[in-house]
Scaffold this motif. Structure first.
Motif, PDB file in Angstrom:
ATOM      1  N   LEU A 165      20.900   2.837 -44.858  1.00 25.22           N
ATOM      2  CA  LEU A 165      21.866   2.316 -43.885  1.00 25.22           C
ATOM      3  C   LEU A 165      21.457   2.664 -42.456  1.00 25.22           C
ATOM      4  O   LEU A 165      21.610   1.854 -41.547  1.00 25.22           O
ATOM      5  N   PHE A 166      20.923   3.869 -42.275  1.00 27.09           N
ATOM      6  CA  PHE A 166      20.478   4.307 -40.956  1.00 27.09           C
ATOM      7  C   PHE A 166      19.404   3.377 -40.396  1.00 27.09           C
ATOM      8  O   PHE A 166      19.476   2.928 -39.257  1.00 27.09           O
ATOM      9  N   PHE A 167      18.419   3.050 -41.222  1.00 25.09           N
ATOM     10  CA  PHE A 167      17.333   2.193 -40.744  1.00 25.09           C
ATOM     11  C   PHE A 167      17.791   0.754 -40.524  1.00 25.09           C
ATOM     12  O   PHE A 167      17.328   0.092 -39.595  1.00 25.09           O
ATOM     13  N   LEU A 168      18.708   0.265 -41.357  1.00 23.04           N
ATOM     14  CA  LEU A 168      19.286  -1.057 -41.100  1.00 23.04           C
ATOM     15  C   LEU A 168      20.025  -1.063 -39.764  1.00 23.04           C
ATOM     16  O   LEU A 168      19.938  -2.023 -38.992  1.00 23.04           O
ATOM     17  N   ALA A 169      20.750   0.020 -39.485  1.00 26.68           N
ATOM     18  CA  ALA A 169      21.485   0.131 -38.223  1.00 26.68           C
ATOM     19  C   ALA A 169      20.531   0.173 -37.030  1.00 26.68           C
ATOM     20  O   ALA A 169      20.778  -0.473 -36.003  1.00 26.68           O
ATOM     21  N   ILE A 170      19.432   0.902 -37.163  1.00 25.78           N
ATOM     22  CA  ILE A 170      18.433   0.971 -36.084  1.00 25.78           C
ATOM     23  C   ILE A 170      17.878  -0.423 -35.799  1.00 25.78           C
ATOM     24  O   ILE A 170      17.719  -0.810 -34.631  1.00 25.78           O
ATOM     25  N   GLU A 171      17.596  -1.183 -36.860  1.00 26.31           N
ATOM     26  CA  GLU A 171      17.125  -2.560 -36.668  1.00 26.31           C
ATOM     27  C   GLU A 171      18.142  -3.381 -35.883  1.00 26.31           C
ATOM     28  O   GLU A 171      17.787  -4.124 -34.979  1.00 26.31           O
ATOM     29  N   MET A 172      19.410  -3.232 -36.244  1.00 33.16           N
ATOM     30  CA  MET A 172      20.464  -4.011 -35.593  1.00 33.16           C
ATOM     31  C   MET A 172      20.636  -3.626 -34.130  1.00 33.16           C
ATOM     32  O   MET A 172      20.768  -4.486 -33.262  1.00 33.16           O
ATOM     33  N   ILE A 173      20.632  -2.348 -33.846  1.00 34.58           N
ATOM     34  CA  ILE A 173      20.902  -1.871 -32.488  1.00 34.58           C
ATOM     35  C   ILE A 173      19.726  -2.139 -31.556  1.00 34.58           C
ATOM     36  O   ILE A 173      19.901  -2.626 -30.435  1.00 34.58           O
ATOM     37  N   LEU A 174      18.521  -1.848 -32.008  1.00 33.90           N
ATOM     38  CA  LEU A 174      17.353  -1.959 -31.144  1.00 33.90           C
ATOM     39  C   LEU A 174      16.670  -3.319 -31.197  1.00 33.90           C
ATOM     40  O   LEU A 174      15.771  -3.591 -30.407  1.00 33.90           O
ATOM     41  N   GLY A 175      17.063  -4.150 -32.155  1.00 34.85           N
ATOM     42  CA  GLY A 175      16.455  -5.473 -32.273  1.00 34.85           C
ATOM     43  C   GLY A 175      15.008  -5.427 -32.735  1.00 34.85           C
ATOM     44  O   GLY A 175      14.202  -6.271 -32.366  1.00 34.85           O
ATOM     45  N   ILE A 176      14.683  -4.414 -33.550  1.00 40.26           N
ATOM     46  CA  ILE A 176      13.328  -4.303 -34.076  1.00 40.26           C
ATOM     47  C   ILE A 176      13.348  -4.604 -35.581  1.00 40.26           C
ATOM     48  O   ILE A 176      14.413  -4.672 -36.186  1.00 40.26           O
ATOM     49  N   THR A 177      12.186  -4.782 -36.160  1.00 38.75           N
ATOM     50  CA  THR A 177      12.098  -5.053 -37.588  1.00 38.75           C
ATOM     51  C   THR A 177      11.325  -3.939 -38.268  1.00 38.75           C
ATOM     52  O   THR A 177      10.146  -3.734 -37.990  1.00 38.75           O
ATOM     53  N   LEU A 178      12.031  -3.193 -39.123  1.00 41.93           N
ATOM     54  CA  LEU A 178      11.391  -2.143 -39.906  1.00 41.93           C
ATOM     55  C   LEU A 178      11.081  -2.642 -41.304  1.00 41.93           C
ATOM     56  O   LEU A 178      10.076  -2.301 -41.888  1.00 41.93           O
ATOM     57  N   TYR A 179      11.987  -3.459 -41.848  1.00 42.42           N
ATOM     58  CA  TYR A 179      11.795  -4.012 -43.181  1.00 42.42           C
ATOM     59  C   TYR A 179      11.038  -5.321 -43.055  1.00 42.42           C
ATOM     60  O   TYR A 179      11.464  -6.224 -42.351  1.00 42.42           O
ATOM     61  N   ARG A 180       9.895  -5.383 -43.706  1.00 39.58           N
ATOM     62  CA  ARG A 180       9.101  -6.611 -43.653  1.00 39.58           C
ATOM     63  C   ARG A 180       8.796  -7.072 -45.065  1.00 39.58           C
ATOM     64  O   ARG A 180       8.175  -6.358 -45.832  1.00 39.58           O
ATOM     65  N   ASP A 181       9.215  -8.267 -45.363  1.00 37.41           N
ATOM     66  CA  ASP A 181       8.889  -8.891 -46.634  1.00 37.41           C
ATOM     67  C   ASP A 181       7.876  -9.963 -46.286  1.00 37.41           C
ATOM     68  O   ASP A 181       8.148 -10.814 -45.446  1.00 37.41           O
TER      69      ASP A 181
END
Length: 190
Positions: free
Chosen positions: A80-96
């Motif tokens: 959840l933390f990393f999903l939140a970071i993606e949302m707040i900062l507009g970056i992509t950590l999860y890449r499929d």
């Protein structure tokens, strides 16, 4: 069968808050843009199956592989933390690499039926009758399906700026949920 409207209502509200499908609309829209299509029915059905299965065998599975509920919850807090970071900062950590359609990962799991939901189900099982929890799961899945189906319309109504604002606000809320999930369960590890 011991139907209890109060238990159903309470379990439904708890699961609604934890699943937070309304707050996930920006993520859903991003997934639809990346994948080109969201299989709403498949995602909802798989999430429901995961939740019901985990309700019955979740704790036993965790015990079998030597993981306690607290460890599971802490691991879920990181997701959840990393999903939140993606949302707040507009970056992509999860890449499929090339998702054909966003349905199972990351939509059904971990977005809808994630660690927070699983942990909540184990907690609810300790307090409520299983049949009431299943009704709550079904009620939430019906709502989830509706939101998934309406994600295009929601995007048109809110526009890009509205989605950006909602994404950041719900990112902060998701971050707070992840911190609370971590803080609540970290002491149980030691």
């Amino acid at each position: 069968m011991n139907f209890n409207f109060r238990e159903i209502a309470t379990a439904t509200m708890i699961l609604f808050a934890v699943i937070d499908i309304v707050g996930s609309v920006p993520i859903i829209i991003d997934l639809r843009k990346k994948a080109g299509h969201i299989q709403s029915g498949k995602a909802t059905l798989v999430a429901a199956i995961i939740m019901v299965a985990f309700l019955f065998v979740g704790e036993e599975i965790l015990k079998l592989i030597g993981i306690d509920v607290n460890s599971f919850a802490v691991a879920g807090s990181f997701v959840l933390f990393f999903l939140a970071i993606e949302m707040i900062l507009g970056i992509t950590l999860y890449r499929d690499e090339a998702p054909e359609a966003a349905s199972i990962v990351p939509l059904a799991f971990p977005l809808i039926a994630g660690a927070g939901t699983m942990t909540s189900l184990l907690s609810l099982r300790a307090e409520f009758d299983v049949v009431n929890i299943i009704v709550a799961i079904v009620a939430n899945c019906i709502f989830v399906y509706g939101v998934l189906k309406a994600s295009s319309r929601i995007e048109r109504v809110l526009g890009q700026n509205g989605l950006s604002v909602i994404r950041k606000v719900f990112g902060v809320i998701l971050l707070a949920i992840s911190v609370k999930l971590f803080a609540t369960n970290i002491n149980g590890l030691f």
